[in-house]
Motif scaffolding. Structure first.
Motif, mmCIF file in Angstrom:
data_model
loop_
_atom_site.group_PDB
_atom_site.id
_atom_site.type_symbol
_atom_site.label_atom_id
_atom_site.label_comp_id
_atom_site.label_asym_id
_atom_site.label_seq_id
_atom_site.Cartn_x
_atom_site.Cartn_y
_atom_site.Cartn_z
ATOM 1 N N ALA A 16 37.407 -2.556 -8.146
ATOM 2 C CA ALA A 16 38.433 -2.994 -9.091
ATOM 3 C C ALA A 16 38.070 -4.327 -9.724
ATOM 4 C CB ALA A 16 39.767 -3.120 -8.362
ATOM 5 N N PRO A 17 38.538 -4.564 -10.958
ATOM 6 C CA PRO A 17 38.293 -5.867 -11.582
ATOM 7 C C PRO A 17 38.926 -6.984 -10.735
ATOM 8 C CG PRO A 17 39.876 -4.542 -12.863
ATOM 9 C CD PRO A 17 39.284 -3.649 -11.824
ATOM 10 N N GLY A 18 38.135 -8.013 -10.455
ATOM 11 C CA GLY A 18 38.653 -9.129 -9.659
ATOM 12 C C GLY A 18 38.467 -8.937 -8.171
ATOM 13 N N GLY A 19 37.859 -7.816 -7.800
ATOM 14 C CA GLY A 19 37.712 -7.506 -6.371
ATOM 15 C C GLY A 19 36.349 -7.855 -5.788
ATOM 16 N N GLY A 20 35.567 -8.638 -6.513
ATOM 17 C CA GLY A 20 34.292 -9.100 -5.954
ATOM 18 C C GLY A 20 33.106 -8.208 -6.248
ATOM 19 N N LYS A 21 33.256 -7.310 -7.213
ATOM 20 C CA LYS A 21 32.151 -6.408 -7.542
ATOM 21 C C LYS A 21 30.931 -7.197 -8.044
ATOM 22 C CE LYS A 21 32.675 -3.352 -10.939
ATOM 23 N NZ LYS A 21 31.615 -3.335 -11.976
ATOM 24 N N GLY A 22 31.179 -8.226 -8.835
ATOM 25 C CA GLY A 22 30.091 -9.048 -9.374
ATOM 26 C C GLY A 22 29.312 -9.728 -8.251
ATOM 27 N N THR A 23 30.025 -10.228 -7.260
ATOM 28 C CA THR A 23 29.393 -10.914 -6.134
ATOM 29 C C THR A 23 28.536 -9.942 -5.321
ATOM 30 O OG1 THR A 23 31.324 -12.345 -6.003
ATOM 31 C CG2 THR A 23 29.886 -12.333 -4.079
ATOM 32 N N THR A 198 38.699 -7.978 2.611
ATOM 33 C CA THR A 198 39.213 -8.957 1.653
ATOM 34 C C THR A 198 38.157 -10.002 1.294
ATOM 35 O OG1 THR A 198 40.080 -10.316 3.449
ATOM 36 C CG2 THR A 198 41.611 -8.759 2.426
ATOM 37 N N GLU A 199 37.088 -10.093 2.093
ATOM 38 C CA GLU A 199 36.064 -11.102 1.805
ATOM 39 C C GLU A 199 34.726 -10.466 1.498
ATOM 40 O OE1 GLU A 199 35.776 -14.501 4.545
ATOM 41 O OE2 GLU A 199 37.754 -13.816 5.222
ATOM 42 N N SER A 200 34.136 -10.852 0.378
ATOM 43 C CA SER A 200 32.894 -10.221 -0.068
ATOM 44 C C SER A 200 31.782 -10.323 0.972
ATOM 45 C CB SER A 200 32.431 -10.850 -1.381
ATOM 46 O OG SER A 200 33.387 -10.600 -2.378
ATOM 47 N N LYS A 201 31.676 -11.493 1.617
ATOM 48 C CA LYS A 201 30.585 -11.682 2.603
ATOM 49 C C LYS A 201 30.704 -10.691 3.743
ATOM 50 C CE LYS A 201 28.324 -15.979 2.101
ATOM 51 N NZ LYS A 201 29.025 -17.080 1.417
ATOM 52 N N VAL A 202 31.929 -10.502 4.219
ATOM 53 C CA VAL A 202 32.182 -9.595 5.345
ATOM 54 C C VAL A 202 31.940 -8.151 4.912
ATOM 55 C CG1 VAL A 202 33.925 -8.818 7.001
ATOM 56 C CG2 VAL A 202 33.880 -11.217 6.279
ATOM 57 N N ILE A 203 32.433 -7.803 3.723
ATOM 58 C CA ILE A 203 32.242 -6.454 3.192
ATOM 59 C C ILE A 203 30.740 -6.173 3.030
ATOM 60 C CG2 ILE A 203 32.596 -4.965 1.167
ATOM 61 C CD1 ILE A 203 35.271 -6.358 0.719
ATOM 62 N N TYR A 204 30.035 -7.181 2.536
ATOM 63 C CA TYR A 204 28.608 -6.987 2.270
ATOM 64 C C TYR A 204 27.822 -6.689 3.550
ATOM 65 C CZ TYR A 204 23.940 -7.558 0.383
ATOM 66 O OH TYR A 204 22.635 -7.330 0.017
ATOM 67 N N ALA A 205 28.212 -7.330 4.646
ATOM 68 C CA ALA A 205 27.534 -7.081 5.928
ATOM 69 C C ALA A 205 27.652 -5.602 6.297
ATOM 70 C CB ALA A 205 28.131 -7.968 7.014
ATOM 71 N N ASP A 206 28.813 -5.011 6.053
ATOM 72 C CA ASP A 206 29.004 -3.573 6.328
ATOM 73 C C ASP A 206 28.144 -2.725 5.391
ATOM 74 O OD1 ASP A 206 30.870 -4.247 8.195
ATOM 75 O OD2 ASP A 206 32.608 -3.848 6.907
ATOM 76 N N ILE A 207 28.054 -3.155 4.136
ATOM 77 C CA ILE A 207 27.274 -2.397 3.150
ATOM 78 C C ILE A 207 25.797 -2.371 3.560
ATOM 79 C CG2 ILE A 207 26.477 -2.326 0.746
ATOM 80 C CD1 ILE A 207 29.171 -3.503 -0.072
ATOM 81 N N ILE A 208 25.287 -3.538 3.963
ATOM 82 C CA ILE A 208 23.882 -3.632 4.383
ATOM 83 C C ILE A 208 23.601 -2.641 5.502
ATOM 84 C CG2 ILE A 208 22.267 -5.077 5.677
ATOM 85 C CD1 ILE A 208 23.010 -7.414 4.127
ATOM 86 N N GLU A 209 24.523 -2.608 6.460
ATOM 87 C CA GLU A 209 24.339 -1.728 7.611
ATOM 88 C C GLU A 209 24.209 -0.265 7.158
ATOM 89 O OE1 GLU A 209 27.132 -1.174 11.291
ATOM 90 O OE2 GLU A 209 26.783 -3.304 10.926
ATOM 91 N N GLN A 210 25.114 0.146 6.279
ATOM 92 C CA GLN A 210 25.104 1.532 5.784
ATOM 93 C C GLN A 210 23.875 1.840 4.945
ATOM 94 O OE1 GLN A 210 27.043 4.397 5.422
ATOM 95 N NE2 GLN A 210 28.228 3.801 7.225
ATOM 96 N N LEU A 211 23.525 0.876 4.122
ATOM 97 C CA LEU A 211 22.398 1.069 3.219
ATOM 98 C C LEU A 211 21.106 1.170 4.023
ATOM 99 C CD1 LEU A 211 21.864 1.346 0.221
ATOM 100 C CD2 LEU A 211 21.878 -1.124 0.007
ATOM 101 N N ASP A 212 20.965 0.324 5.028
ATOM 102 C CA ASP A 212 19.768 0.362 5.872
ATOM 103 C C ASP A 212 19.704 1.688 6.626
ATOM 104 O OD1 ASP A 212 18.991 -2.057 4.940
ATOM 105 O OD2 ASP A 212 19.606 -3.219 6.694
ATOM 106 N N GLU A 213 20.867 2.158 7.044
ATOM 107 C CA GLU A 213 20.964 3.455 7.719
ATOM 108 C C GLU A 213 20.454 4.556 6.785
ATOM 109 O OE1 GLU A 213 21.402 5.152 11.039
ATOM 110 O OE2 GLU A 213 21.975 3.029 10.858
#
Ligand code: ADP
Length: 218
Positions: A16-23, A198-213
């Motif tokens: 969503a706009p404003g939800g940290g997609k850019g980050t 709610t926090e991009s840094k925390v969300i990103y850690a989960d994304i890395i895990e999935q992507l590496d998988e």
């Protein structure tokens, strides 16, 4: 540490706009060898270069409408030629675009960011500006010294119409309406990965895990 993609992975970033997609998009480009394709950026470049596409879309974009599927798809088909490891951003926007994209490239993973709308609305409505200078304050991160007034001129701060909570929530509702067709589609294809938080840094850690998988499978 910069990671490189072991093999071809094409991904779509939905948020969503404003939800940290850019980050998140910046983090992904920094850490993986993605080619970032943003249809918004591509269209803005056409407007800047005053191309025929630019002339066609200028008014539509200014009014916040969507550019035609045919135009966006032609542009994408041209742009993806010879590229791999693509990160699509701002595309697809409609089910038609998603279906057509399937015939152009394989999509391996759709990263859906799920940040609560209320969190986004609260954050955006905390943003106040000093209109004459463009100075921006956030009551969370960099509050003005005196509430409601610019630090340098002491003039009153104002809120952009777009940043008012009811306007933000309305925009998010519309986003949800159009995106649900996409998430259903990619869910049925088995490539949708949703990340709540709610926090991009925390969300990103989960994304890395999935992507590496995902990469390990290749
Ligand atoms: P934002 O909505 O964050 O301002 P973008 O930069 O992604 O986003 O897009 C800006 C504008 O460009 C949109 O409002 C729309 O008019 C047009 N646009 C971008 N991508 C698409 C797309 N995939 N389909 C149709 N229109 C698009």
């Amino acid at each position: 540490m910069r990671r490189t993609l072991a093999s071809k992975v094409n991904a779509i970033l939905l948020g969503a706009p404003g939800g940290g997609k850019g980050t998140i998009s910046k983090y992904l480009q920094r850490d993986y060898a993605f080619t970032h394709l943003s249809t918004g950026d591509m269209l803005r470049a056409h407007i800047r270069d005053e191309t025929s596409i630019g002339k066609e879309v200028k008014g539509i974009m200014a009014s916040g409408g969507l550019v035609s599927d045919a135009l966006v798809l032609d542009m994408i088909a041209e742009e993806v030629k010879g590229k791999k490891n693509i990160l699509f951003d701002g595309f697809p926007r409609t089910l038609e675009q998603a279906k057509a994209l399937k015939d152009i490239v394989d999509i391996d993973m759709v990263v859906e960011l799920k940040v609560p709308h209320q969190t986004i609305a609260d954050r955006i409505s905390n943003r106040w500006v000093h209109a004459p200078s463009g100075r921006v304050y956030s009551y969370d991160f960099n509050p003005p010294k005196v509430e409601g007034f610019d630090d340098e001129t002491s003039e009153p701060l104002s809120q952009r119409e777009d940043d008012k909570p009811e306007v933000v929530l309305n925009r998010l509702g519309k986003y949800e309406e159009t995106t649900s067709a996409l998430t259903e589609f990619y869910g049925s294809l088995g490539v949708l990965r949703s990340f709540a938080g709610t926090e991009s840094k925390v969300i990103y850690a989960d994304i890395i895990e999935q992507l590496d998988e995902e990469l390990k499978k290749r």
